[in-house]
Design a protein around this motif. Structure first.
Motif, PDB file in Angstrom:
ATOM      1  N   LEU A   1       0.825  -1.208   0.000  1.00  0.00           N
ATOM      2  CA  LEU A   1       0.000   0.000   0.000  1.00  0.00           C
ATOM      3  C   LEU A   1       0.853   1.249   0.000  1.00  0.00           C
ATOM      4  CD1 LEU A   1      -2.642  -0.918   2.735  1.00  0.00           C
ATOM      5  CD2 LEU A   1      -2.834  -1.190   0.258  1.00  0.00           C
ATOM      6  N   ASP A   2       0.430   2.243  -0.783  1.00  0.00           N
ATOM      7  CA  ASP A   2       1.006   3.588  -0.780  1.00  0.00           C
ATOM      8  C   ASP A   2      -0.100   4.509  -0.285  1.00  0.00           C
ATOM      9  OD1 ASP A   2       1.933   6.162  -1.330  1.00  0.00           O
ATOM     10  OD2 ASP A   2       2.493   5.722  -3.401  1.00  0.00           O
ATOM     11  N   ILE A   3       0.133   5.147   0.848  1.00  0.00           N
ATOM     12  CA  ILE A   3      -0.873   6.015   1.465  1.00  0.00           C
ATOM     13  C   ILE A   3      -0.378   7.453   1.380  1.00  0.00           C
ATOM     14  CG2 ILE A   3      -2.194   6.510   3.553  1.00  0.00           C
ATOM     15  CD1 ILE A   3      -1.289   3.513   4.370  1.00  0.00           C
ATOM     16  N   LYS A   4      -1.113   8.276   0.635  1.00  0.00           N
ATOM     17  CA  LYS A   4      -0.757   9.689   0.525  1.00  0.00           C
ATOM     18  C   LYS A   4      -1.470  10.441   1.640  1.00  0.00           C
ATOM     19  CE  LYS A   4      -0.429  13.720  -2.391  1.00  0.00           C
ATOM     20  NZ  LYS A   4      -0.765  14.343  -3.652  1.00  0.00           N
ATOM     21  N   LEU A   5      -0.680  11.002   2.525  1.00  0.00           N
ATOM     22  CA  LEU A   5      -1.221  11.730   3.660  1.00  0.00           C
ATOM     23  C   LEU A   5      -1.665  13.114   3.234  1.00  0.00           C
ATOM     24  CD1 LEU A   5       1.493  10.702   6.265  1.00  0.00           C
ATOM     25  CD2 LEU A   5      -0.696   9.584   5.790  1.00  0.00           C
ATOM     26  N   ASP A   6      -2.546  13.711   4.015  1.00  0.00           N
ATOM     27  CA  ASP A   6      -3.050  15.040   3.697  1.00  0.00           C
ATOM     28  C   ASP A   6      -1.946  16.100   3.706  1.00  0.00           C
ATOM     29  OD1 ASP A   6      -5.526  13.892   3.473  1.00  0.00           O
ATOM     30  OD2 ASP A   6      -6.329  14.756   5.326  1.00  0.00           O
ATOM     31  N   ASN A   7      -0.831  15.827   4.369  1.00  0.00           N
ATOM     32  CA  ASN A   7       0.278  16.776   4.385  1.00  0.00           C
ATOM     33  C   ASN A   7       1.188  16.622   3.166  1.00  0.00           C
ATOM     34  OD1 ASN A   7       1.802  14.481   4.916  1.00  0.00           O
ATOM     35  ND2 ASN A   7       2.374  15.092   6.995  1.00  0.00           N
ATOM     36  N   GLY A   8       0.802  15.748   2.217  1.00  0.00           N
ATOM     37  CA  GLY A   8       1.565  15.569   0.985  1.00  0.00           C
ATOM     38  C   GLY A   8       2.619  14.476   1.050  1.00  0.00           C
ATOM     39  N   ARG A   9       2.936  13.986   2.221  1.00  0.00           N
ATOM     40  CA  ARG A   9       3.917  12.912   2.377  1.00  0.00           C
ATOM     41  C   ARG A   9       3.259  11.564   2.108  1.00  0.00           C
ATOM     42  NH1 ARG A   9       8.239  14.147   5.972  1.00  0.00           N
ATOM     43  NH2 ARG A   9       8.935  12.041   5.444  1.00  0.00           N
ATOM     44  N   HIS A  10       4.076  10.544   1.937  1.00  0.00           N
ATOM     45  CA  HIS A  10       3.594   9.188   1.707  1.00  0.00           C
ATOM     46  C   HIS A  10       4.141   8.269   2.791  1.00  0.00           C
ATOM     47  CE1 HIS A  10       2.067   9.500  -2.540  1.00  0.00           C
ATOM     48  NE2 HIS A  10       2.744  10.628  -2.426  1.00  0.00           N
ATOM     49  N   VAL A  11       3.320   7.311   3.197  1.00  0.00           N
ATOM     50  CA  VAL A  11       3.780   6.198   4.026  1.00  0.00           C
ATOM     51  C   VAL A  11       3.388   4.920   3.301  1.00  0.00           C
ATOM     52  CG1 VAL A  11       3.775   7.361   6.262  1.00  0.00           C
ATOM     53  CG2 VAL A  11       1.706   6.227   5.481  1.00  0.00           C
ATOM     54  N   PHE A  12       4.118   3.868   3.583  1.00  0.00           N
ATOM     55  CA  PHE A  12       3.910   2.611   2.879  1.00  0.00           C
ATOM     56  C   PHE A  12       3.673   1.502   3.893  1.00  0.00           C
ATOM     57  CE2 PHE A  12       6.622   5.453   0.524  1.00  0.00           C
ATOM     58  CZ  PHE A  12       5.994   5.501  -0.703  1.00  0.00           C
ATOM     59  N   ASP A  13       2.856   0.544   3.502  1.00  0.00           N
ATOM     60  CA  ASP A  13       2.581  -0.593   4.369  1.00  0.00           C
ATOM     61  C   ASP A  13       2.459  -1.832   3.502  1.00  0.00           C
ATOM     62  OD1 ASP A  13       2.125  -1.960   6.732  1.00  0.00           O
ATOM     63  OD2 ASP A  13       0.014  -1.390   6.877  1.00  0.00           O
ATOM     64  N   ASN A  14       2.857  -2.962   4.053  1.00  0.00           N
ATOM     65  CA  ASN A  14       2.716  -4.247   3.387  1.00  0.00           C
ATOM     66  C   ASN A  14       1.834  -5.137   4.242  1.00  0.00           C
ATOM     67  OD1 ASN A  14       4.451  -3.648   1.193  1.00  0.00           O
ATOM     68  ND2 ASN A  14       6.209  -4.006   2.519  1.00  0.00           N
ATOM     69  N   LEU A  15       0.743  -5.614   3.659  1.00  0.00           N
ATOM     70  CA  LEU A  15      -0.178  -6.507   4.354  1.00  0.00           C
ATOM     71  C   LEU A  15       0.065  -7.925   3.852  1.00  0.00           C
ATOM     72  CD1 LEU A  15      -3.446  -4.355   4.064  1.00  0.00           C
ATOM     73  CD2 LEU A  15      -1.754  -4.356   5.917  1.00  0.00           C
ATOM     74  N   ASN A  16       0.667  -8.765   4.686  1.00  0.00           N
ATOM     75  CA  ASN A  16       0.986 -10.148   4.324  1.00  0.00           C
ATOM     76  C   ASN A  16      -0.257 -11.021   4.469  1.00  0.00           C
ATOM     77  OD1 ASN A  16       3.895  -9.982   3.780  1.00  0.00           O
ATOM     78  ND2 ASN A  16       3.974  -9.322   5.918  1.00  0.00           N
ATOM     79  N   ILE A  17      -1.147 -10.971   3.483  1.00  0.00           N
ATOM     80  CA  ILE A  17      -2.427 -11.663   3.587  1.00  0.00           C
ATOM     81  C   ILE A  17      -2.289 -13.182   3.524  1.00  0.00           C
ATOM     82  CG2 ILE A  17      -3.827  -9.721   2.840  1.00  0.00           C
ATOM     83  CD1 ILE A  17      -3.983 -11.083   0.082  1.00  0.00           C
ATOM     84  N   VAL A  18      -1.233 -13.683   2.894  1.00  0.00           N
ATOM     85  CA  VAL A  18      -0.896 -15.104   2.940  1.00  0.00           C
ATOM     86  C   VAL A  18       0.565 -15.171   3.352  1.00  0.00           C
ATOM     87  CG1 VAL A  18      -0.641 -17.251   1.639  1.00  0.00           C
ATOM     88  CG2 VAL A  18      -2.546 -15.703   1.127  1.00  0.00           C
ATOM     89  N   CYS A  19       0.811 -15.728   4.550  1.00  0.00           N
ATOM     90  CA  CYS A  19       2.174 -15.773   5.078  1.00  0.00           C
ATOM     91  C   CYS A  19       2.391 -17.118   5.752  1.00  0.00           C
ATOM     92  CB  CYS A  19       2.396 -14.611   6.058  1.00  0.00           C
ATOM     93  SG  CYS A  19       4.103 -14.465   6.594  1.00  0.00           S
ATOM     94  N   ARG A  20       2.967 -18.046   5.015  1.00  0.00           N
ATOM     95  CA  ARG A  20       3.180 -19.399   5.527  1.00  0.00           C
ATOM     96  C   ARG A  20       4.177 -19.428   6.686  1.00  0.00           C
ATOM     97  NH1 ARG A  20       2.176 -19.950   0.073  1.00  0.00           N
ATOM     98  NH2 ARG A  20       4.345 -19.662  -0.553  1.00  0.00           N
ATOM     99  N   SER A  21       5.019 -18.398   6.816  1.00  0.00           N
ATOM    100  CA  SER A  21       6.015 -18.390   7.887  1.00  0.00           C
ATOM    101  C   SER A  21       5.510 -17.752   9.180  1.00  0.00           C
ATOM    102  CB  SER A  21       7.280 -17.666   7.422  1.00  0.00           C
ATOM    103  OG  SER A  21       6.986 -16.312   7.138  1.00  0.00           O
ATOM    104  N   SER A  22       4.354 -17.054   9.139  1.00  0.00           N
ATOM    105  CA  SER A  22       3.843 -16.409  10.345  1.00  0.00           C
ATOM    106  C   SER A  22       2.328 -16.246  10.270  1.00  0.00           C
ATOM    107  CB  SER A  22       4.500 -15.037  10.538  1.00  0.00           C
ATOM    108  OG  SER A  22       3.887 -14.330  11.587  1.00  0.00           O
ATOM    109  N   THR A  23       1.631 -17.078  11.022  1.00  0.00           N
ATOM    110  CA  THR A  23       0.178 -16.950  11.051  1.00  0.00           C
ATOM    111  C   THR A  23      -0.229 -15.645  11.731  1.00  0.00           C
ATOM    112  OG1 THR A  23       0.070 -18.264  13.075  1.00  0.00           O
ATOM    113  CG2 THR A  23      -0.269 -19.432  10.994  1.00  0.00           C
TER     114      THR A  23
END
Length: 187
Positions: free
Chosen positions: A50-72
């Motif tokens: 995910l790329d999230i554009k904040l209202d202040n113009g900056r960006h933050v990024f997140d990764n959602l591991n929806i399938v992760c065999r190494s960590s439930t």
């Protein structure tokens, strides 16, 4: 789209740009819109980047591991965050396109340096930027009394809101929204 840059760009005459270190966002809560959601393969499954554009113009990024065999646990957290994003925006997420332009408030923290990597901003939590309580799918979300009251300004820094972005979302005024939230509408 590709195109020849002859006459438009010359490597030898282009200026040198110095490397820049970007300042980290201070920990806090920031409102923004998810502007990009991309499904990617990983060594242990699949993630949504995910790329999230904040209202202040900056960006933050997140990764959602929806399938992760190494960590439930990582998989559970990612699926919960994806569901929460959908609930906040009144959607059932079935495709990455359903996430784009979703409005969120993110709790941003600073992760310390690890190995060869410097410190970085990380998204810790998603919530509703309108203060509406997110509830289970069988009941509509209801605005709590504390959420309906105006919030006192905290510190001057983290809470970032900017001008009208009505072209990106259909939001009702708070009074109209509170009225519609009390309706008994089956889902």
């Amino acid at each position: 789209m590709s195109g020849n840059l002859a006459g438009l760009y010359d490597h030898n005459s282009a200026p040198d740009i110095e490397d820049r270190d970007f300042e980290l966002l201070p920990p806090g809560q920031y409102d923004g819109d998810i502007v990009k959601a991309e499904l990617r393969d990983t060594k242990s499954g699949n993630m949504i980047s995910l790329d999230i554009k904040l209202d202040n113009g900056r960006h933050v990024f997140d990764n959602l591991n929806i399938v992760c065999r190494s960590s439930t646990k990582a998989e559970e957290i990612a699926r919960g965050n994806l569901k929460r994003i959908g609930q906040i925006n009144g959607k059932i997420i079935q495709d990455t396109d359903d996430i784009v332009l979703c409005r969120v408030r993110v709790k941003v923290e600073v992760e310390p340096a690890k190995g060869n990597y410097g410190p970085r901003n990380v998204v810790e939590f998603y919530s509703d930027p309108n203060g509406t309580k997110v509830s289970s799918p069988d009941r509509p979300a209801q605005r709590t009394a504390s959420a309906a009251a105006p919030r006192p300004a905290a510190s001057a820094a983290p809470q970032q809101n900017s001008g009208s972005r009505s072209w990106m979302r259909n939001r009702q005024p708070a009074a109209a929204q509170a009225e519609t939230l009390d309706d008994e509408i089956p889902y």
